[in-house]
Structure formats: C-alpha cells, structure tokens
Design a protein around this motif. Sequence first.
Motif, PDB file in Angstrom:
ATOM      1  N   MET A   1       0.825  -1.187   0.000  1.00 51.03           N
ATOM      2  CA  MET A   1       0.000   0.000   0.000  1.00 51.03           C
ATOM      3  C   MET A   1       0.868   1.248   0.000  1.00 51.03           C
ATOM      4  SD  MET A   1      -3.096   0.750  -0.166  1.00 51.03           S
ATOM      5  CE  MET A   1      -4.601   1.115   0.613  1.00 51.03           C
ATOM      6  N   ALA A   2       1.986   1.207   0.687  1.00 55.09           N
ATOM      7  CA  ALA A   2       2.854   2.377   0.765  1.00 55.09           C
ATOM      8  C   ALA A   2       3.498   2.678  -0.574  1.00 55.09           C
ATOM      9  CB  ALA A   2       3.918   2.176   1.824  1.00 55.09           C
ATOM     10  N   PHE A   3       3.796   1.621  -1.330  1.00 48.35           N
ATOM     11  CA  PHE A   3       4.408   1.826  -2.646  1.00 48.35           C
ATOM     12  C   PHE A   3       3.448   2.537  -3.588  1.00 48.35           C
ATOM     13  CE2 PHE A   3       5.345   0.273  -6.960  1.00 48.35           C
ATOM     14  CZ  PHE A   3       6.619   0.822  -7.102  1.00 48.35           C
ATOM     15  N   SER A   4       2.206   2.093  -3.625  1.00 48.75           N
ATOM     16  CA  SER A   4       1.231   2.730  -4.507  1.00 48.75           C
ATOM     17  C   SER A   4       0.930   4.161  -4.063  1.00 48.75           C
ATOM     18  CB  SER A   4      -0.056   1.908  -4.586  1.00 48.75           C
ATOM     19  OG  SER A   4      -0.650   1.815  -3.308  1.00 48.75           O
ATOM     20  N   ALA A   5       0.952   4.416  -2.775  1.00 50.72           N
ATOM     21  CA  ALA A   5       0.733   5.770  -2.282  1.00 50.72           C
ATOM     22  C   ALA A   5       1.894   6.681  -2.662  1.00 50.72           C
ATOM     23  CB  ALA A   5       0.552   5.755  -0.763  1.00 50.72           C
ATOM     24  N   SER A   6       3.115   6.153  -2.637  1.00 53.34           N
ATOM     25  CA  SER A   6       4.259   6.979  -3.031  1.00 53.34           C
ATOM     26  C   SER A   6       4.245   7.253  -4.535  1.00 53.34           C
ATOM     27  CB  SER A   6       5.564   6.317  -2.609  1.00 53.34           C
ATOM     28  OG  SER A   6       5.761   5.121  -3.321  1.00 53.34           O
TER      29      SER A   6
END
Length: 63
Positions: A1-6
């Motif tokens: 989830m953090a990758f897509s948010a970044s």
Amino acid sequence: MAFSASIYNTLIRKNWIFVGAIFGGAFGADIAFDVYSDRFWDWKNQGRQWKDIRHKYVQSDDE
C-alpha cells in the motif's frame, strides 16, 4: 500500500507531472523499440544487406 501511495504522490497527483511522465515514457519506449527492432533486423538479415556486401561492388579511391 505504501508503494502505490508513493507513486500516486510522486507522479499522478499533479497533472503536469503525470502528463510529462506519460510523454517521457512514450518517448523512451519509442527509442527502445526502434533500437531493438533495428538490431533484430540486422541480425536476421546479416550478410544480405548493402552495408555487408558493399565492398564487393564499390571500389575505393585508393585503387
């Protein structure tokens, strides 16, 4: 989830960055496709192209 948010915060959040990334990616893909298709064509037609047989038909100025 953090990758897509970044990714969203870096590329997609601002329209001008998103459009620039699309154009840059398309430009890079176009160059890569041209380079690799030329290399494949030269590999498959090695010895049958003018650049490969030119020395048989054209005399140099030294002779």
